[in-house]
Design a protein around this motif. Structure first.
Motif, PDB file in Angstrom:
ATOM      1  N   LEU A   1       0.836  -1.200   0.000  1.00 59.05           N
ATOM      2  CA  LEU A   1       0.000   0.000   0.000  1.00 59.05           C
ATOM      3  C   LEU A   1       0.875   1.257   0.000  1.00 59.05           C
ATOM      4  CD1 LEU A   1      -2.684   1.500   0.132  1.00 59.05           C
ATOM      5  CD2 LEU A   1      -2.738   1.040   2.606  1.00 59.05           C
ATOM      6  N   ARG A   2       1.897   1.279   0.831  1.00 59.71           N
ATOM      7  CA  ARG A   2       2.809   2.431   0.886  1.00 59.71           C
ATOM      8  C   ARG A   2       3.508   2.644  -0.461  1.00 59.71           C
ATOM      9  NH1 ARG A   2       4.222   4.430   5.865  1.00 59.71           N
ATOM     10  NH2 ARG A   2       6.223   5.122   5.037  1.00 59.71           N
ATOM     11  N   ALA A   3       3.864   1.554  -1.124  1.00 63.31           N
ATOM     12  CA  ALA A   3       4.577   1.659  -2.403  1.00 63.31           C
ATOM     13  C   ALA A   3       3.747   2.363  -3.465  1.00 63.31           C
ATOM     14  CB  ALA A   3       5.004   0.282  -2.901  1.00 63.31           C
ATOM     15  N   THR A   4       2.430   2.273  -3.377  1.00 61.42           N
ATOM     16  CA  THR A   4       1.595   2.944  -4.377  1.00 61.42           C
ATOM     17  C   THR A   4       1.746   4.458  -4.313  1.00 61.42           C
ATOM     18  OG1 THR A   4      -0.391   3.018  -2.980  1.00 61.42           O
ATOM     19  CG2 THR A   4      -0.118   1.081  -4.426  1.00 61.42           C
ATOM     20  N   ALA A   5       2.264   4.970  -3.201  1.00 63.36           N
ATOM     21  CA  ALA A   5       2.470   6.417  -3.046  1.00 63.36           C
ATOM     22  C   ALA A   5       3.868   6.854  -3.469  1.00 63.36           C
ATOM     23  CB  ALA A   5       2.233   6.821  -1.597  1.00 63.36           C
TER      24      ALA A   5
ATOM     25  N   ARG B   1      -3.782  13.196  -3.895  1.00 58.81           N
ATOM     26  CA  ARG B   1      -5.163  13.610  -3.629  1.00 58.81           C
ATOM     27  C   ARG B   1      -6.104  13.266  -4.782  1.00 58.81           C
ATOM     28  NH1 ARG B   1      -5.004  17.297   0.538  1.00 58.81           N
ATOM     29  NH2 ARG B   1      -2.900  17.927   1.088  1.00 58.81           N
ATOM     30  N   THR B   2      -5.545  12.909  -5.906  1.00 57.08           N
ATOM     31  CA  THR B   2      -6.329  12.662  -7.112  1.00 57.08           C
ATOM     32  C   THR B   2      -7.204  11.422  -6.966  1.00 57.08           C
ATOM     33  OG1 THR B   2      -4.624  13.668  -8.473  1.00 57.08           O
ATOM     34  CG2 THR B   2      -6.126  12.176  -9.599  1.00 57.08           C
TER      35      THR B   2
ATOM     36  N   ARG C   1      -3.226   4.155  -8.808  1.00 56.41           N
ATOM     37  CA  ARG C   1      -1.880   4.534  -9.230  1.00 56.41           C
ATOM     38  C   ARG C   1      -1.676   4.250 -10.717  1.00 56.41           C
ATOM     39  NH1 ARG C   1       3.243   6.085  -7.165  1.00 56.41           N
ATOM     40  NH2 ARG C   1       4.340   6.636  -9.083  1.00 56.41           N
ATOM     41  N   GLU C   2      -2.122   3.105 -11.179  1.00 55.14           N
ATOM     42  CA  GLU C   2      -1.962   2.796 -12.604  1.00 55.14           C
ATOM     43  C   GLU C   2      -2.737   3.795 -13.459  1.00 55.14           C
ATOM     44  OE1 GLU C   2      -1.825  -1.042 -15.580  1.00 55.14           O
ATOM     45  OE2 GLU C   2      -2.596  -1.301 -13.548  1.00 55.14           O
ATOM     46  N   THR C   3      -3.873   4.265 -12.963  1.00 57.21           N
ATOM     47  CA  THR C   3      -4.648   5.268 -13.688  1.00 57.21           C
ATOM     48  C   THR C   3      -3.932   6.614 -13.706  1.00 57.21           C
ATOM     49  OG1 THR C   3      -6.688   4.127 -13.067  1.00 57.21           O
ATOM     50  CG2 THR C   3      -6.902   6.402 -13.827  1.00 57.21           C
ATOM     51  N   ILE C   4      -3.254   6.962 -12.623  1.00 57.84           N
ATOM     52  CA  ILE C   4      -2.556   8.253 -12.543  1.00 57.84           C
ATOM     53  C   ILE C   4      -1.407   8.327 -13.537  1.00 57.84           C
ATOM     54  CG2 ILE C   4      -1.058   9.681 -11.076  1.00 57.84           C
ATOM     55  CD1 ILE C   4      -2.838   8.835  -8.697  1.00 57.84           C
ATOM     56  N   ASP C   5      -0.516   7.324 -13.495  1.00 58.08           N
ATOM     57  CA  ASP C   5       0.692   7.438 -14.339  1.00 58.08           C
ATOM     58  C   ASP C   5       1.180   6.130 -14.942  1.00 58.08           C
ATOM     59  OD1 ASP C   5       1.842   6.155 -12.160  1.00 58.08           O
ATOM     60  OD2 ASP C   5       3.268   7.758 -11.707  1.00 58.08           O
ATOM     61  N   GLY C   6       0.363   5.084 -14.873  1.00 62.32           N
ATOM     62  CA  GLY C   6       0.744   3.812 -15.473  1.00 62.32           C
ATOM     63  C   GLY C   6       1.630   2.948 -14.600  1.00 62.32           C
ATOM     64  N   ALA C   7       2.035   3.423 -13.425  1.00 67.57           N
ATOM     65  CA  ALA C   7       2.931   2.661 -12.553  1.00 67.57           C
ATOM     66  C   ALA C   7       2.204   1.471 -11.942  1.00 67.57           C
ATOM     67  CB  ALA C   7       3.485   3.552 -11.450  1.00 67.57           C
ATOM     68  N   THR C   8       2.931   0.347 -11.856  1.00 66.50           N
ATOM     69  CA  THR C   8       2.387  -0.858 -11.238  1.00 66.50           C
ATOM     70  C   THR C   8       3.281  -1.280 -10.069  1.00 66.50           C
ATOM     71  OG1 THR C   8       3.548  -2.247 -12.828  1.00 66.50           O
ATOM     72  CG2 THR C   8       1.257  -1.646 -13.365  1.00 66.50           C
ATOM     73  N   LEU C   9       2.791  -2.203  -9.266  1.00 68.23           N
ATOM     74  CA  LEU C   9       3.400  -2.492  -7.966  1.00 68.23           C
ATOM     75  C   LEU C   9       4.863  -2.911  -8.035  1.00 68.23           C
ATOM     76  CD1 LEU C   9       3.110  -2.651  -4.914  1.00 68.23           C
ATOM     77  CD2 LEU C   9       2.359  -5.011  -5.201  1.00 68.23           C
TER      78      LEU C   9
ATOM     79  N   PRO D   1      12.841  -0.581 -12.512  1.00 65.64           N
ATOM     80  CA  PRO D   1      12.292   0.279 -11.464  1.00 65.64           C
ATOM     81  C   PRO D   1      11.560   1.479 -12.056  1.00 65.64           C
ATOM     82  CG  PRO D   1      14.557  -0.294 -10.974  1.00 65.64           C
ATOM     83  CD  PRO D   1      14.277  -0.757 -12.387  1.00 65.64           C
ATOM     84  N   TRP D   2      10.453   1.827 -11.426  1.00 66.58           N
ATOM     85  CA  TRP D   2       9.682   2.983 -11.842  1.00 66.58           C
ATOM     86  C   TRP D   2      10.554   4.220 -11.735  1.00 66.58           C
ATOM     87  CZ3 TRP D   2       8.575   7.392  -9.054  1.00 66.58           C
ATOM     88  CH2 TRP D   2       7.680   8.277  -9.661  1.00 66.58           C
ATOM     89  N   GLN D   3      10.397   5.100 -12.689  1.00 64.53           N
ATOM     90  CA  GLN D   3      11.061   6.408 -12.654  1.00 64.53           C
ATOM     91  C   GLN D   3      10.027   7.461 -12.982  1.00 64.53           C
ATOM     92  OE1 GLN D   3      14.473   6.568 -15.197  1.00 64.53           O
ATOM     93  NE2 GLN D   3      15.387   4.746 -14.311  1.00 64.53           N
ATOM     94  N   PRO D   4      10.174   8.637 -12.374  1.00 68.16           N
ATOM     95  CA  PRO D   4       9.227   9.702 -12.703  1.00 68.16           C
ATOM     96  C   PRO D   4       9.317  10.056 -14.194  1.00 68.16           C
ATOM     97  CG  PRO D   4      10.855  10.445 -11.080  1.00 68.16           C
ATOM     98  CD  PRO D   4      11.186   9.047 -11.446  1.00 68.16           C
ATOM     99  N   PRO D   5       8.199  10.436 -14.772  1.00 73.06           N
ATOM    100  CA  PRO D   5       8.242  10.824 -16.184  1.00 73.06           C
ATOM    101  C   PRO D   5       9.175  12.020 -16.374  1.00 73.06           C
ATOM    102  CG  PRO D   5       5.999  10.978 -15.308  1.00 73.06           C
ATOM    103  CD  PRO D   5       6.893  10.549 -14.193  1.00 73.06           C
TER     104      PRO D   5
END
Length: 194
Positions: free
Chosen positions: A26-30, A39-40, A162-170, A187-191
């Motif tokens: 759950l924390r990782a989704t943030a 907040r989205t 999270r996947e809806t916000i930016d496509g990131a998965t767990l 590893p996920w990286q910011p766009p």
């Protein structure tokens, strides 16, 4: 924590390890979210990642209070309605709710470690329609299983958000947040900024 719970020695260790794993997911989704993204509420529901973490922290603290048979007082403002339980107020931040969640987790772990018998009775609160009137007590074991269920349910909500916000998965988020060596997942990286 890796994506899987390590080997366990006994029931208590196993229940706490699985709860810790679900909390971490759950924390990782943030991970890497801005305050606005936290907040989205981009899906059909009003849920946001920040709101889900806030709710999980309050929920876990409430169940720990039940185990201790402690009255802590209201966990929310008197003017806060039920839907606000799942949203960040203007005064709340993602870092703040993550800190509250970590504090709730530490307290739960300490309380459970101090309980001699996981079968210890936990009185069922009265007068709330979502608690069964015909059941007098749960056990600490039941509370832990319920916390695992509750945390994983909301972790699934957060995954979709999270996947809806930016496509990131767990797993890419975990690989980034935990700096996995030689990950199977990129590893996920910011766009990149435009």
């Amino acid at each position: 924590m890796p994506a899987h719970v390590p080997p366990i020695a006994d029931e208590r260790e196993g229940l706490l390890a699985y709860l810790a794993q679900q909390r971490q997911a759950l924390r990782a989704t943030a991970h890497g979210l801005t305050e606005q993204q936290a907040r989205t509420a981009p899906t059909a529901s009003a849920l946001s990642i920040g709101g889900l973490i806030k709710h999980a922290a309050r929920c876990e603290a409430g169940w720990t209070d039940l185990v201790l048979q402690r009255q802590r007082g209201p966990q929310r403002a008197a003017d806060e309605d039920d839907s606000a339980e799942f949203a960040l107020t203007e005064r709340e931040t993602l870092a703040g709710v993550l800190d509250a969640y970590a504090a709730a987790a530490r307290e739960t772990d300490a309380v459970v470690a101090a309980v001699a018998d996981l079968g210890q009775a936990v009185p069922v609160p009265r007068g709330l329609p979502w608690f069964p009137a015909e059941v007098e007590n749960w056990s600490v074991r039941w509370v832990l299983l319920h916390l695992i269920e509750e945390t994983s349910r909301h972790g699934g909500h957060a995954d979709i958000i999270r996947e809806t916000i930016d496509g990131a998965t767990l797993f890419p988020l975990l690989a980034a947040a935990e700096r996995w060596p030689d990950p199977w997942f990129e590893p996920w990286q910011p766009p990149a900024a435009d």
